[in-house]
Motif scaffolding. Structure first.
Motif, short mmCIF file in Angstrom:
data_model
loop_
_atom_site.label_atom_id
_atom_site.label_comp_id
_atom_site.label_asym_id
_atom_site.label_seq_id
_atom_site.Cartn_x
_atom_site.Cartn_y
_atom_site.Cartn_z
N VAL A 1 0.84 -1.20 0.00
CA VAL A 1 0.00 0.00 0.00
C VAL A 1 0.88 1.25 0.00
N GLU A 2 1.88 1.26 0.84
CA GLU A 2 2.77 2.43 0.90
C GLU A 2 3.53 2.63 -0.40
N ALA A 3 3.94 1.51 -1.00
CA ALA A 3 4.75 1.61 -2.21
C ALA A 3 3.98 2.21 -3.37
N HIS A 4 2.65 2.12 -3.34
CA HIS A 4 1.84 2.62 -4.45
C HIS A 4 1.36 4.05 -4.24
N ILE A 5 1.79 4.69 -3.20
CA ILE A 5 1.41 6.09 -2.99
C ILE A 5 2.20 6.96 -3.98
N PRO A 6 1.54 7.78 -4.76
CA PRO A 6 2.28 8.69 -5.67
C PRO A 6 3.27 9.53 -4.86
N SER A 7 4.43 9.69 -5.37
CA SER A 7 5.48 10.40 -4.63
C SER A 7 5.08 11.83 -4.31
N ALA A 8 4.28 12.44 -5.17
CA ALA A 8 3.87 13.83 -4.93
C ALA A 8 2.89 13.93 -3.76
N GLU A 9 2.27 12.80 -3.38
CA GLU A 9 1.28 12.82 -2.30
C GLU A 9 1.81 12.29 -0.98
N ALA A 10 2.95 11.64 -1.01
CA ALA A 10 3.42 10.89 0.17
C ALA A 10 3.49 11.76 1.41
N ARG B 1 1.72 14.31 2.14
CA ARG B 1 0.45 14.96 2.49
C ARG B 1 -0.66 13.97 2.85
N GLN B 2 -0.34 12.66 2.77
CA GLN B 2 -1.37 11.64 2.95
C GLN B 2 -1.78 11.50 4.42
N LEU B 3 -3.06 11.69 4.67
CA LEU B 3 -3.59 11.42 6.00
C LEU B 3 -3.97 9.95 6.16
N LYS B 4 -4.23 9.29 5.06
CA LYS B 4 -4.77 7.94 5.11
C LYS B 4 -3.70 6.88 4.88
N LEU B 5 -2.99 6.93 3.79
CA LEU B 5 -2.15 5.82 3.37
C LEU B 5 -0.68 5.97 3.73
N GLY B 6 -0.24 7.19 3.97
CA GLY B 6 1.17 7.42 4.19
C GLY B 6 1.67 6.99 5.55
N PRO B 7 3.00 7.05 5.75
CA PRO B 7 3.58 6.71 7.05
C PRO B 7 2.99 7.59 8.15
N GLY B 8 2.57 6.96 9.24
CA GLY B 8 1.95 7.71 10.33
C GLY B 8 0.52 8.08 10.07
N GLY B 9 -0.08 7.49 9.03
CA GLY B 9 -1.46 7.82 8.68
C GLY B 9 -2.46 6.86 9.27
N LEU B 10 -3.70 7.00 8.81
CA LEU B 10 -4.78 6.19 9.34
C LEU B 10 -4.56 4.70 9.12
N ARG B 11 -4.00 4.33 7.96
CA ARG B 11 -3.78 2.92 7.69
C ARG B 11 -2.78 2.30 8.68
N ASP B 12 -1.81 3.07 9.12
CA ASP B 12 -0.88 2.55 10.12
C ASP B 12 -1.63 2.13 11.39
N ILE B 13 -2.55 2.98 11.82
CA ILE B 13 -3.32 2.66 13.03
C ILE B 13 -4.24 1.48 12.77
N GLU B 14 -4.95 1.53 11.64
CA GLU B 14 -5.94 0.49 11.36
C GLU B 14 -5.29 -0.87 11.17
N PHE B 15 -4.18 -0.92 10.46
CA PHE B 15 -3.51 -2.20 10.24
C PHE B 15 -2.94 -2.75 11.55
N SER B 16 -2.40 -1.87 12.38
CA SER B 16 -1.88 -2.33 13.67
C SER B 16 -2.99 -2.93 14.52
N VAL B 17 -4.10 -2.21 14.60
CA VAL B 17 -5.23 -2.69 15.40
C VAL B 17 -5.77 -3.99 14.83
N GLN B 18 -5.94 -4.06 13.51
CA GLN B 18 -6.52 -5.24 12.91
C GLN B 18 -5.62 -6.46 13.05
N LEU B 19 -4.31 -6.26 12.94
CA LEU B 19 -3.42 -7.40 13.11
C LEU B 19 -3.49 -7.95 14.52
N LEU B 20 -3.46 -7.06 15.50
CA LEU B 20 -3.58 -7.51 16.88
C LEU B 20 -4.93 -8.19 17.13
#
Length: 904
Positions: A257-266, A268-287
């Motif tokens: 998911v991170e690798a497919h983020i356009p470099s121009a958006e990386a 500014r991403q609230l959802k997919l980028g490092p420290g974004g919503l997906r980081d929280i959601e994936f951590s919670v879902q894995l646990l």
């Protein structure tokens, strides 16, 4: 509102009739939203088609939700309610769209039972303002209809439903309905039966598909079909973590998911980028997926609820969970505010200074809001990324507390050699314990393999490493499915060390912990080994007991709290955090609290049995060490039972009720259990074993007025009400105070009788074969010697010195010294002997796990006891010599002050 959302402002200008939705906005239940939209779809306003009605009333609902959101004092607090309301509104729209499809395609509707399963944020009740709505369609044939025909009909219903939501009309559109999460994605059938879904997931599904199902929730259509779908999917979802390479697959997906983020958006991403919503959601879902197999409490599809549950049940540290929750609220609120501005789907932070300023002010920043909101976002993102990497890439399935070199790995050969070198007495037996703890591929075994090489050193540092390792195995096996235990071992190395040392130092503490393994949690809590107050213990005992329906179960629940507190006190004692007087007070408070709660529930049971309230008040008076706040781990609970009939009550009936309560008390507290039983010993009552077990206050008064002997007055020196009626307690103390603190002190005859009784006790009560030089209680210079000296001083002088009127030995001795009734040197010798003997008696009990009344003669036991008392290893002989020396000095004082006192 118009300032926060240009798009909604434009809409209100174009449709002023919708202002009412804003003005009358209020929270609505999911059922109310469904009823409102479905009702309008079935009976549209004049000039509106059902599709238009769906859009109009969806938009009105959206206006109401945004109005409540935008006027909220704290949008971060409001976020979960807003997201849930948006998801409920979307669910209502799906139900409305299905009504449209069924009304237009009645023949198709009759051929199948059709349900819509929400996925993603809709399923988790955490939807954005602008988002696709992810769904899966499931259907079952109607009676007499073939599956092929039913699925064709269901597909037409699903297609019409999707069009009803996504097609543009004069009244706009809602959102795309995305069914791409279905089996085989867009290449697969649009609708399947429950059985077809089950077959796919059993045979072909990838790891990410089970992760997606975590948020699945029926939202529209046939409720029974939706429930059947969930029932079929849930077992597979919660066993997905058992799949080969499960953790690796989830982690790889996040990286893709991170690798497919356009470099121009990386950046500014609230959802997919490092420290974004997906980081929280994936951590919670894995646990969740890892630990939700055995713990249904953490299976929520809503991220914040799931995170709270993970924290509450020990899978994530509380501080970590709070940090992630705060970040999630901030990121989602930013996302909402950005989307609301122009009602566009975006997850990017704006770059325009004007929009950043608007965003900052919306979140409460007033000084340079543009810079402040960016700084807040960046700071939260850094923390999210840090926690994500710790939780997501090193979950509990991985090893914890890794050693630095390969040499420390616990191979069988290395373990056997190390066990011998460390001083385990039975290396073969110890190795069996290690193999049981570390064999297999479970996460418990993985953690144990990395932790035990370190823990072996902690076990070996104490007197009984073999016993400690055995107890650790028992505790670990008891808590095998309790993942907070693994977290404790992983995250709290100090707690792991304290656990190992406690188990190898004290058989008593080990037995208590094995019986109540959940008590290990206190080792990881701030202040966890600090004894609780009596009031707090009573509250927790009552709370535990009140959940039970029978008396025996209620008392068992209270005693479960007692086991925890016993372990807490023992650990505090073992680590040296409690002076011996405080140990005695803590144990006395614990026993008194248990007796108080037991009395309350026994009375309640007796009243229930009798069908009316008791006709008498009851009081339990602590005597001996319990009354003196000086209980040891092996002490009896000496008591007196007192009752006082109510005015006009029949005395025989009152006596019978009181006796029934007392006997029930003795029974429920003496039942064998994992914690030591409490034997209520009433032998110090008037007439001893020959007297009534319980007496009325008037009966005590009559007895003490006519028959009390000097030894009974002396016994009352340590009498202290510990449970029961407070007013009766005060009256009982008023009764006994003139007896124990007699206005004339002790007569010469009283003194002679006390000395005679003491001499007789020394001659007759010492057990056969016991060494009077080393017996903790009855030996020369031991506990009894000191206590008789102090109690005699109290009885002789308390009428002149109120500070002597205490039931505790050391405070009374201090008061006697301050009153110059005994020299400071003599007082110090007595106090030192009393504390040393009390400590030695407790330490012996802690080490062996059973009552020990003399300095151990076995060198190993003497060494173990000495270590608990703070002496270095190998000090068993020194401990015995110290005991004899200290008590010899005390006996010299006893001989001079007690036996050599001049008679007046």
């Amino acid at each position: 509102m118009i300032g926060a959302s240009i798009a909604l402002g434009d809409h209100l200008v174009a449709h002023p009739e919708h202002w009412r939705s804003v003005a009358e906005a209020r929270p609505r239940t999911p059922e109310q939203r469904v009823a409102r939209i479905v009702g309008r779809v079935r009976n549209p306003d004049p000039g509106l088609s059902p599709d238009d009605a769906l859009r109009v009333y969806y938009r009105r609902g959206l206006l109401g939700i945004s109005a409540l959101d935008l006027v909220a004092p704290d949008p971060l607090v409001k976020l979960p309610d807003t997201a849930a309301a948006l998801a409920d509104l979307a669910a209502a729209a799906l139900e409305g769209a299905l009504v449209i499809a069924q009304s237009e395609l009645p023949d198709d509707a009759a051929q199948c039972r059709f349900a819509v399963i929400a996925m993603g944020k809709t399923g988790g009740r955490e939807l954005n303002y602008i988002s696709d709505v992810d769904v899966i369609f499931v259907a079952e044939p109607a009676d007499g209809v073939s599956e092929q025909d039913a699925m064709a009909a269901a597909a037409r219903l699903a297609t019409r439903l999707m069009t009803a939501c996504s097609a543009a009309t004069a009244h706009g559109t809602l959102w795309p309905v995305d069914a791409a999460l279905r089996p085989e994605g867009k290449a697969g059938p649009l609708v399947r039966t429950v059985a077809s879904h089950k077959q796919y997931y059993e045979r072909w599904a990838k790891t990410w598909e089970f992760q997606a199902l975590l948020k699945a929730r029926p939202v529209a259509g046939d409720k029974e079909v939706g429930a059947a779908y969930l029932q079929a999917m849930a077992p597979m979802v919660w066993q997905a973590a058992s799949r080969e390479n499960f953790v690796d697959d989830v982690q790889a997906m996040r990286r893709r998911v991170e690798a497919h983020i356009p470099s121009a958006e990386a950046d500014r991403q609230l959802k997919l980028g490092p420290g974004g919503l997906r980081d929280i959601e994936f951590s919670v879902q894995l646990l969740q997926l890892v630990h939700g197999r055995t713990d249904e409490r953490i299976r929520s599809g809503t991220t914040l609820d799931a995170l709270a549950a993970l924290a509450a049940y020990g899978y994530v540290g509380r501080d970590d969970a709070a940090q992630l929750a705060a970040a999630y609220r901030l990121l989602r609120t930013l996302e909402h505010r950005i989307q609301l501005l122009r009602l566009r789907r975006t997850h990017l932070m704006p770059t325009s200074p004007h929009e950043l300023r608007r965003l900052g002010r919306a979140l409460g920043h007033r000084e340079d809001p543009a810079a402040a909101v960016v700084a807040e976002w960046k700071a939260e993102a850094r923390e999210v990324r840090r926690l994500h990497e710790r939780l997501f890439y090193r979950p509990l399935l991985g090893a914890v507390a890794r050693l630095g070199t390969d040499d420390a790995r616990l191979t069988p050969e290395a373990a056997r050699e190390r066990l011998s070198a460390l001083g385990f007495r039975d290396p073969t037996g110890a190795l069996r314990h290690l193999e049981a703890l570390t064999e297999g591929l479970s996460r418990r075994a993985a953690i144990q393999r990395h932790l035990l090489p370190v823990m072996l050193g902690w076990f070996a540092a104490e007197a009984d490493p073999d016993g400690g390792l055995l107890a650790f195995r028992k505790v670990s096996e008891s808590l095998d499915s309790s993942h907070w235990y693994l977290r404790l071992l992983r995250d709290e190395p100090a707690a792991a060390e304290q656990l190992a040392r406690t188990l190898a130092r004290s058989k008593f503490a080990a037995e208590v912990l094995v019986a109540a393994p959940e008590a290990v949690q206190i080792l990881g809590e701030p202040g966890g080994v600090r004894p609780h107050s009596r009031g707090d213990i009573e509250r927790r005992m009552r709370t535990a007991a009140q959940r039970k329906t029978s008396l025996d179960d209620a008392i068992a629940a209270a005693r479960q709290v007692r086991r925890l507190e016993l372990f807490r006190i023992a650990v505090a004692d073992l680590v040296g955090d409690l002076p011996q007087p405080d140990v005695g007070r803590a144990l006395s408070d614990l026993t008194a609290a248990t007796i108080e709660v037991a009395l309350q529930f026994v009375i309640r049971e007796e009243e229930k049995r009798a069908g009316r309230p008791l006709v008498t008040d009851l009081l339990i008076v602590g005597m001996g060490r319990l009354g003196g706040n000086e209980l040891g781990y092996a002490s009896d609970a000496d008591v007196l039972f007192v009752h006082d009939p109510h005015i006009g009550a029949d005395e025989d009936a009152a006596q019978a009720q009181a006796l029934a309560v007392v006997k029930s008390m003795q029974r429920v507290l003496s039942v064998p259990g994992p914690d030591p039983a409490i034997g209520l010993d009433a032998d110090l009552r008037p007439e001893g074993k020959n007297g009534p077990l319980v007496r009325s206050l008037d009966s005590y008064r009559a007895y003490y007025d006519r028959w009390a002997l000097i030894w009974e007055a002396q016994a009352l020196v340590r009498a202290r009400p510990i449970a029961g009626n407070a007013e009766l307690a005060a009256r009982f103390e008023d009764l006994i105070d003139p007896i124990r603190w007699h206005g004339a002190g002790l007569s010469a005859q009283d003194l002679r009788e006390i000395r005679r009784l003491k001499a007789r006790m020394e001659a007759e009560r010492l057990p056969r074969g016991a060494d009077k030089r080393t017996h903790f209680k009855l030996g020369t210079g031991g506990l009894s010697d000191v206590e008789w000296v102090v109690q005699t001083l109290q009885m002789e002088h308390a009428h002149n010195y109120p500070t002597l009127r205490t039931t505790s030995t050391l405070p009374a001795l201090t008061a006697a010294t301050q009153a110059r009734l005994i020299s400071s040197a003599d007082s110090a010798a007595l106090a030192k002997a009393w504390e040393f003997a009390a400590h030695a008696r407790n330490a012996s009990m802690l080490y062996r796990g059973k009552a020990v009344e003399s300095v151990p003669t076995d060198s190993r036991e003497a060494d173990g006891t000495a270590r608990i008392m703070g002496l270095p290893p190998g000090s068993g002989q020194e401990f015995g010599e110290d005991y004899r020396r200290i008590t010899r000095h005390a006996r010299a004082v006893v001989d001079r002050v007690f036996y050599g006192r001049e008679e007046s």
